[in-house]
Motif scaffolding. Sequence first.
Motif, mmCIF file in Angstrom:
data_model
loop_
_atom_site.group_PDB
_atom_site.id
_atom_site.type_symbol
_atom_site.label_atom_id
_atom_site.label_comp_id
_atom_site.label_asym_id
_atom_site.label_seq_id
_atom_site.Cartn_x
_atom_site.Cartn_y
_atom_site.Cartn_z
ATOM 1 N N GLY A 58 -2.061 2.505 -5.361
ATOM 2 C CA GLY A 58 -1.743 3.831 -5.154
ATOM 3 C C GLY A 58 -2.492 4.778 -5.852
ATOM 4 N N ARG A 59 -1.684 5.900 -6.436
ATOM 5 C CA ARG A 59 -2.279 6.907 -7.221
ATOM 6 C C ARG A 59 -1.392 6.911 -8.509
ATOM 7 N N ASP A 60 -0.054 6.661 -8.421
ATOM 8 C CA ASP A 60 0.770 7.134 -9.695
ATOM 9 C C ASP A 60 1.459 5.716 -9.861
ATOM 10 N N ILE A 61 1.137 4.305 -9.552
ATOM 11 C CA ILE A 61 1.766 3.300 -9.687
ATOM 12 C C ILE A 61 2.005 2.927 -11.133
ATOM 13 N N GLU B 132 -12.201 16.865 -0.038
ATOM 14 C CA GLU B 132 -11.220 17.736 -0.416
ATOM 15 C C GLU B 132 -9.953 16.755 -0.714
ATOM 16 N N ARG B 133 -9.786 15.791 -0.159
ATOM 17 C CA ARG B 133 -8.400 14.951 -0.371
ATOM 18 C C ARG B 133 -8.511 14.545 -1.975
ATOM 19 N N ASP B 134 -9.568 14.103 -2.494
ATOM 20 C CA ASP B 134 -9.834 13.801 -3.958
ATOM 21 C C ASP B 134 -9.412 14.957 -4.881
ATOM 22 N N GLU C 240 0.833 -1.140 0.070
ATOM 23 C CA GLU C 240 -0.005 -0.178 0.139
ATOM 24 C C GLU C 240 0.961 1.418 0.007
ATOM 25 N N SER C 241 1.155 1.970 -1.288
ATOM 26 C CA SER C 241 2.040 2.712 -1.177
ATOM 27 C C SER C 241 1.523 4.191 -0.510
ATOM 28 N N GLY C 242 0.200 4.408 -0.244
ATOM 29 C CA GLY C 242 -0.223 5.297 0.353
ATOM 30 C C GLY C 242 0.151 5.387 1.955
ATOM 31 N N ALA C 243 0.407 4.172 2.385
ATOM 32 C CA ALA C 243 0.897 4.008 3.555
ATOM 33 C C ALA C 243 2.299 4.686 4.098
ATOM 34 N N MET C 244 3.210 4.878 2.910
ATOM 35 C CA MET C 244 4.512 5.334 3.078
ATOM 36 C C MET C 244 4.265 7.010 3.144
ATOM 37 N N TYR C 245 3.300 7.566 2.442
ATOM 38 C CA TYR C 245 2.899 8.923 2.616
ATOM 39 C C TYR C 245 2.508 9.189 3.909
ATOM 40 N N ARG C 246 1.536 8.384 4.314
ATOM 41 C CA ARG C 246 0.875 8.423 5.687
ATOM 42 C C ARG C 246 2.183 8.343 6.778
ATOM 43 N N ALA C 247 2.961 7.531 6.643
ATOM 44 C CA ALA C 247 4.101 7.438 7.577
ATOM 45 C C ALA C 247 4.829 8.849 7.652
ATOM 46 N N ALA D 231 -1.016 13.203 4.694
ATOM 47 C CA ALA D 231 -0.409 12.221 3.641
ATOM 48 C C ALA D 231 -0.873 13.150 2.383
ATOM 49 N N SER D 232 -2.106 13.372 2.290
ATOM 50 C CA SER D 232 -2.218 14.085 0.666
ATOM 51 C C SER D 232 -1.684 15.082 1.008
ATOM 52 N N ARG D 233 -1.428 16.126 1.777
ATOM 53 C CA ARG D 233 -0.654 17.374 1.613
ATOM 54 C C ARG D 233 0.850 17.307 1.524
ATOM 55 N N VAL D 234 1.563 16.258 2.066
ATOM 56 C CA VAL D 234 2.942 16.134 1.742
ATOM 57 C C VAL D 234 2.974 15.558 0.344
ATOM 58 N N SER D 235 2.266 14.876 -0.150
ATOM 59 C CA SER D 235 2.415 14.042 -1.511
ATOM 60 C C SER D 235 2.253 14.929 -2.664
ATOM 61 N N VAL D 236 1.920 16.329 -2.358
ATOM 62 C CA VAL D 236 1.999 17.467 -3.557
ATOM 63 C C VAL D 236 3.395 17.676 -3.884
ATOM 64 N N ARG E 61 -7.249 17.476 -4.272
ATOM 65 C CA ARG E 61 -5.988 17.686 -3.999
ATOM 66 C C ARG E 61 -5.223 16.850 -4.911
ATOM 67 N N ASP E 62 -5.542 15.472 -4.687
ATOM 68 C CA ASP E 62 -4.971 14.346 -5.323
ATOM 69 C C ASP E 62 -5.162 14.545 -6.791
ATOM 70 N N ARG E 63 -6.280 14.799 -7.296
ATOM 71 C CA ARG E 63 -6.353 14.814 -8.802
ATOM 72 C C ARG E 63 -5.706 16.218 -9.418
ATOM 73 N N THR E 64 -5.530 17.369 -8.833
ATOM 74 C CA THR E 64 -5.075 18.661 -9.283
ATOM 75 C C THR E 64 -3.969 18.892 -9.131
ATOM 76 N N ARG E 65 -3.237 18.050 -8.153
ATOM 77 C CA ARG E 65 -1.630 18.462 -7.931
ATOM 78 C C ARG E 65 -0.813 18.666 -9.237
ATOM 79 N N THR E 66 0.264 19.544 -9.222
ATOM 80 C CA THR E 66 1.000 19.544 -10.511
ATOM 81 C C THR E 66 1.840 18.219 -10.632
ATOM 82 N N VAL F 104 9.498 15.056 -2.501
ATOM 83 C CA VAL F 104 9.051 14.109 -1.776
ATOM 84 C C VAL F 104 8.460 12.969 -2.451
ATOM 85 N N ARG F 105 7.707 13.171 -3.484
ATOM 86 C CA ARG F 105 7.356 12.194 -4.508
ATOM 87 C C ARG F 105 8.691 11.367 -5.079
ATOM 88 N N ALA F 106 9.455 12.181 -5.442
ATOM 89 C CA ALA F 106 10.809 11.490 -6.173
ATOM 90 C C ALA F 106 11.284 10.444 -5.151
HETATM 91 O O1 DC Z 1 -4.113 5.322 -0.633
HETATM 92 P P1 DC Z 1 -3.941 6.215 0.628
HETATM 93 O O2 DC Z 1 -5.528 6.833 1.044
HETATM 94 O O3 DC Z 1 -3.561 5.638 2.131
HETATM 95 O O4 DC Z 1 -2.962 7.620 0.367
HETATM 96 C C1 DC Z 1 -2.922 8.474 1.191
HETATM 97 C C2 DC Z 1 -2.638 9.787 0.591
HETATM 98 O O5 DC Z 1 -1.446 9.499 -0.169
HETATM 99 C C3 DC Z 1 -3.396 10.075 -0.608
HETATM 100 O O6 DC Z 1 -4.374 11.137 -0.325
HETATM 101 C C4 DC Z 1 -2.523 10.530 -1.883
HETATM 102 C C5 DC Z 1 -1.048 10.162 -1.340
HETATM 103 N N1 DC Z 1 -0.550 9.031 -2.296
HETATM 104 C C6 DC Z 1 0.050 9.515 -3.398
HETATM 105 O O7 DC Z 1 0.128 10.691 -3.559
HETATM 106 N N2 DC Z 1 0.675 8.573 -4.267
HETATM 107 C C7 DC Z 1 0.640 7.226 -3.920
HETATM 108 N N3 DC Z 1 0.942 6.331 -4.699
HETATM 109 C C8 DC Z 1 -0.315 6.904 -2.873
HETATM 110 C C9 DC Z 1 -0.861 7.676 -1.969
#
Ligand code: DC
Length: 227
Positions: A133-136, A181-183, A38-45, A103-108, A185-190, A112-114
């Motif tokens: 995840g979102r970008d796998i 709100e998270r949706d 679950e890649s999102g868990a890494m952003y969460r951590a 997690a959603s905010r640090v992931s913009v 942000r996740d869809r519109t980040r650069t 951090v993403r790199a």
């Molecule tokens: O999948 P999740 O709800 O645990 O993800 C938490 C946040 O992490 C999500 O709002 C956006 C970010 N995320 C991301 O940017 N890229 C990923 N591959 C996974 C999660």
Amino acid sequence: MTESSARKLIIAIDGPAGAGKSTIASRLARKLGYANLESGAMYRALALKAILRDLSFDDEAALVQLAQKSRIQLEPTSTGNRVLLDGTDVTLRVREADVTEGASRVSVHPQVRAWMVARQQELGAKGGVVMEGRDIGTKVFPQADVKIFLDADPVVREQRRLQQQNLRGNAAQATAAELRERDQRDRTRTVSPLQPAADALVLDSTSMSEDEVLRRVEELVHSKLGG
Ligand code: DC
């Protein structure tokens, strides 16, 4: 050819929150004998560590430094990932609302993403993984053998999330607002906004059962395995 003797695929499952990714990914991984990551868990951590250190979610340079000094581990289990931050089990803590927003905010942040993408590539390099995840399919493993983009109507995703967490009243309203709100942000980040890879199978699970979704995904996996 048995599944265990077959080529170890990389399977990417992307999509918004509440679309059912985690359930499908963990059921699929169990059936194939693969690791579910679950890649999102890494952003969460990372967001949790920022909270513990009183760091702003907007301070990209500090967040990257923090990530470089952190040990974030995912341990696949039959019910999802156990999440370890510097050796401490934070599995439950990272699901709480403050961390979810963080997690959603640090992931913009691009840097951090790199850092995250590089770690995730290491984790999945040998194959035999279902990574969600979102970008796998677009960034982490653009060469993934199977790419699924799992979506669903926003109202249905919201309802599923509230049911899962058994929320009503004000708590339900707050969670629904947070999800929207998270949706957004996740869809519109650069950098790497949430979007299907050009070669992903897009499944809309709005009116599909979990079993149906799993069946469709399995069909695709088996066609890749040549079975
Ligand atoms: O999948 P999740 O709800 O645990 O993800 C938490 C946040 O992490 C999500 O709002 C956006 C970010 N995320 C991301 O940017 N890229 C990923 N591959 C996974 C999660």
